[in-house]
Each structure stands twice: as C-alpha cells, then as structure tokens.
Design an enzyme around this catalytic site. Structure first.
Site, PDB file in Angstrom:
ATOM      1  N   TYR A  37       0.796  -1.227   0.000  1.00 55.41           N
ATOM      2  CA  TYR A  37       0.000   0.000   0.000  1.00 55.41           C
ATOM      3  C   TYR A  37       0.831   1.281   0.000  1.00 55.41           C
ATOM      4  O   TYR A  37       0.273   2.365  -0.120  1.00 55.41           O
ATOM      5  CB  TYR A  37      -0.945   0.006   1.205  1.00 55.41           C
ATOM      6  CG  TYR A  37      -1.884  -1.172   1.200  1.00 55.41           C
ATOM      7  CD1 TYR A  37      -2.917  -1.249   0.280  1.00 55.41           C
ATOM      8  CD2 TYR A  37      -1.729  -2.222   2.099  1.00 55.41           C
ATOM      9  CE1 TYR A  37      -3.774  -2.332   0.255  1.00 55.41           C
ATOM     10  CE2 TYR A  37      -2.584  -3.309   2.083  1.00 55.41           C
ATOM     11  CZ  TYR A  37      -3.603  -3.363   1.160  1.00 55.41           C
ATOM     12  OH  TYR A  37      -4.453  -4.434   1.136  1.00 55.41           O
ATOM     13  N   ASN A  57     -13.482   3.031  -1.472  1.00 54.03           N
ATOM     14  CA  ASN A  57     -12.568   1.904  -1.320  1.00 54.03           C
ATOM     15  C   ASN A  57     -13.136   1.060  -0.188  1.00 54.03           C
ATOM     16  O   ASN A  57     -12.943   1.384   0.987  1.00 54.03           O
ATOM     17  CB  ASN A  57     -11.142   2.354  -0.993  1.00 54.03           C
ATOM     18  CG  ASN A  57     -10.178   1.180  -0.922  1.00 54.03           C
ATOM     19  OD1 ASN A  57     -10.585   0.039  -0.739  1.00 54.03           O
ATOM     20  ND2 ASN A  57      -8.892   1.463  -1.053  1.00 54.03           N
ATOM     21  N   HIS A 116     -14.901  -7.976  -1.195  1.00 54.82           N
ATOM     22  CA  HIS A 116     -14.932  -9.368  -1.614  1.00 54.82           C
ATOM     23  C   HIS A 116     -16.100 -10.163  -1.054  1.00 54.82           C
ATOM     24  O   HIS A 116     -16.363 -11.265  -1.538  1.00 54.82           O
ATOM     25  CB  HIS A 116     -13.608 -10.041  -1.232  1.00 54.82           C
ATOM     26  CG  HIS A 116     -12.433  -9.186  -1.560  1.00 54.82           C
ATOM     27  ND1 HIS A 116     -12.089  -8.859  -2.861  1.00 54.82           N
ATOM     28  CD2 HIS A 116     -11.551  -8.516  -0.767  1.00 54.82           C
ATOM     29  CE1 HIS A 116     -11.034  -8.055  -2.847  1.00 54.82           C
ATOM     30  NE2 HIS A 116     -10.692  -7.836  -1.585  1.00 54.82           N
ATOM     31  N   ASP A 162     -25.626  -3.963  -1.791  1.00 56.96           N
ATOM     32  CA  ASP A 162     -27.037  -3.586  -1.843  1.00 56.96           C
ATOM     33  C   ASP A 162     -27.241  -2.114  -1.498  1.00 56.96           C
ATOM     34  O   ASP A 162     -28.124  -1.463  -2.062  1.00 56.96           O
ATOM     35  CB  ASP A 162     -27.859  -4.472  -0.910  1.00 56.96           C
ATOM     36  CG  ASP A 162     -27.971  -5.908  -1.406  1.00 56.96           C
ATOM     37  OD1 ASP A 162     -27.612  -6.180  -2.575  1.00 56.96           O
ATOM     38  OD2 ASP A 162     -28.420  -6.768  -0.618  1.00 56.96           O
ATOM     39  N   HIS A 169      -9.129   0.864  -5.604  1.00 57.61           N
ATOM     40  CA  HIS A 169      -8.239   0.064  -4.755  1.00 57.61           C
ATOM     41  C   HIS A 169      -6.805   0.485  -5.022  1.00 57.61           C
ATOM     42  O   HIS A 169      -6.407   0.666  -6.178  1.00 57.61           O
ATOM     43  CB  HIS A 169      -8.404  -1.429  -5.038  1.00 57.61           C
ATOM     44  CG  HIS A 169      -9.757  -1.933  -4.683  1.00 57.61           C
ATOM     45  ND1 HIS A 169     -10.118  -2.223  -3.390  1.00 57.61           N
ATOM     46  CD2 HIS A 169     -10.856  -2.138  -5.448  1.00 57.61           C
ATOM     47  CE1 HIS A 169     -11.378  -2.610  -3.380  1.00 57.61           C
ATOM     48  NE2 HIS A 169     -11.857  -2.556  -4.611  1.00 57.61           N
ATOM     49  N   ILE A 170      -6.040   0.625  -3.969  1.00 59.48           N
ATOM     50  CA  ILE A 170      -4.643   1.039  -4.071  1.00 59.48           C
ATOM     51  C   ILE A 170      -3.828  -0.021  -4.810  1.00 59.48           C
ATOM     52  O   ILE A 170      -3.050   0.288  -5.707  1.00 59.48           O
ATOM     53  CB  ILE A 170      -4.063   1.309  -2.667  1.00 59.48           C
ATOM     54  CG1 ILE A 170      -4.799   2.495  -2.017  1.00 59.48           C
ATOM     55  CG2 ILE A 170      -2.554   1.556  -2.735  1.00 59.48           C
ATOM     56  CD1 ILE A 170      -4.549   2.648  -0.528  1.00 59.48           C
ATOM     57  N   SER A 171      -4.022  -1.266  -4.435  1.00 59.66           N
ATOM     58  CA  SER A 171      -3.299  -2.368  -5.078  1.00 59.66           C
ATOM     59  C   SER A 171      -4.169  -2.966  -6.186  1.00 59.66           C
ATOM     60  O   SER A 171      -5.375  -2.722  -6.247  1.00 59.66           O
ATOM     61  CB  SER A 171      -2.951  -3.448  -4.050  1.00 59.66           C
ATOM     62  OG  SER A 171      -4.135  -4.079  -3.572  1.00 59.66           O
ATOM     63  N   ARG A 212      -9.044 -12.262  -3.156  1.00 55.56           N
ATOM     64  CA  ARG A 212      -9.211 -10.830  -3.438  1.00 55.56           C
ATOM     65  C   ARG A 212      -9.603 -10.549  -4.895  1.00 55.56           C
ATOM     66  O   ARG A 212      -9.877  -9.410  -5.246  1.00 55.56           O
ATOM     67  CB  ARG A 212      -7.919 -10.069  -3.129  1.00 55.56           C
ATOM     68  CG  ARG A 212      -7.525 -10.084  -1.676  1.00 55.56           C
ATOM     69  CD  ARG A 212      -6.330  -9.177  -1.441  1.00 55.56           C
ATOM     70  NE  ARG A 212      -5.702  -9.413  -0.175  1.00 55.56           N
ATOM     71  CZ  ARG A 212      -6.073  -8.867   0.984  1.00 55.56           C
ATOM     72  NH1 ARG A 212      -7.092  -8.041   1.023  1.00 55.56           N
ATOM     73  NH2 ARG A 212      -5.420  -9.151   2.094  1.00 55.56           N
TER      74      ARG A 212
END
EC number: 4.2.1.10
Length: 146
Positions: free
Chosen positions: A23, A74, A80, A87, A100-102, A111
C-alpha cells in the site's frame, strides 16, 4: 459547489503502517488532504469518511444520496464479501466509483472478486494513491454526462 464523498473502509486508517510493500508509505491523512486539494482545483468540495465497521459504511452510503453528487469508495476487504454494502450502493441513484490502491486481481485469489463492482459506475485498481485521483476524474466525467 458540488459535494462529493470519499469513503475508505476497514484497515485503511492504517495506511503508511500496514503492509507498506503493498500500500505504500502514504497515510490516510495525506491521501485525504491531497484529494481535497485536487477536488478544489476541479471546483468541487470533497468530504472524507473512514470506518472499520460495515454498518457505518452502509449508513453513510444511504445518507449520501441526499447530500452528495457522487461517491469514491474503497471498501477494503468488504469488496470481496459484503453483499450488504453492494445492496446499499445499488439502492442509491448517485454514481459510485470503486477504487483500490493495489491491483486486487494480482493478489491472493480471495481478493480477485469484487461483489461491489457490478453496482458501481466503474472500478480503478492498482495505481496506488493516484488511483483515487483517477477515480475523481472519472466521477467528474460521469457527472458531466448526466
């Protein structure tokens, strides 16, 4: 002035300390300051929210529809498996960009799937903190199209 919301989920308060090899060394506070400044240059106000609790994230998504024009989200690990957050996103009419950072698709197999992406306007992964700026650009474009 248009208002947008940035929501960061669980463990993102630990940025700069947690898994810096994944990260990076930047902190959540730095990210929020940078994002607010970037939003200001685009003529919008950005408010930031972070929670480690699923219900709090759901609540702010529900409340956002009456306050904000769009959300950058994020969801962290909730990405996941949180059908409840999925919803909540599906229940609102404002656009949501997932970030998402990664690159979640290059990490552990659990993931790879996002249950929230299908109800978002788009998903940006793998660009570090710059991904949040890309999400802001994408959200602004989505709002221009509306």
């Amino acid at each position: 002035m248009k208002k947008l919301l940035l929501v960061n989920g669980p463990n993102l308060n630990r940025l700069g300390v947690r898994e810096v090899n994944v990260y990076g060394k930047g902190t959540l506070a730095t990210l929020e300051v940078d994002m607010k400044q970037e939003a200001e240059t685009m003529g919008v106000e950005l408010e930031c929210f972070q929670s480690n609790h699923e219900g709090a994230i759901i609540d702010i998504i529900h409340e956002a529809e009456d306050i904000y024009k769009g959300i950058i989200l994020n969801p962290g690990a909730f990405t996941h498996y949180s059908y409840a957050i999925r919803d909540a996103i599906a229940s609102i009419s404002i656009p949501v960009i997932e970030v998402h950072i990664s690159n979640i698709h290059q990490r552990e197999s659990f993931r790879h799937e996002s249950v929230t992406a299908a109800v978002c306007a788009g998903q940006i992964v793998g660009f570090g903190f710059y991904g949040y700026k890309l999400a802001l650009f994408a959200l602004m474009e989505k709002l221009r199209e509306a």
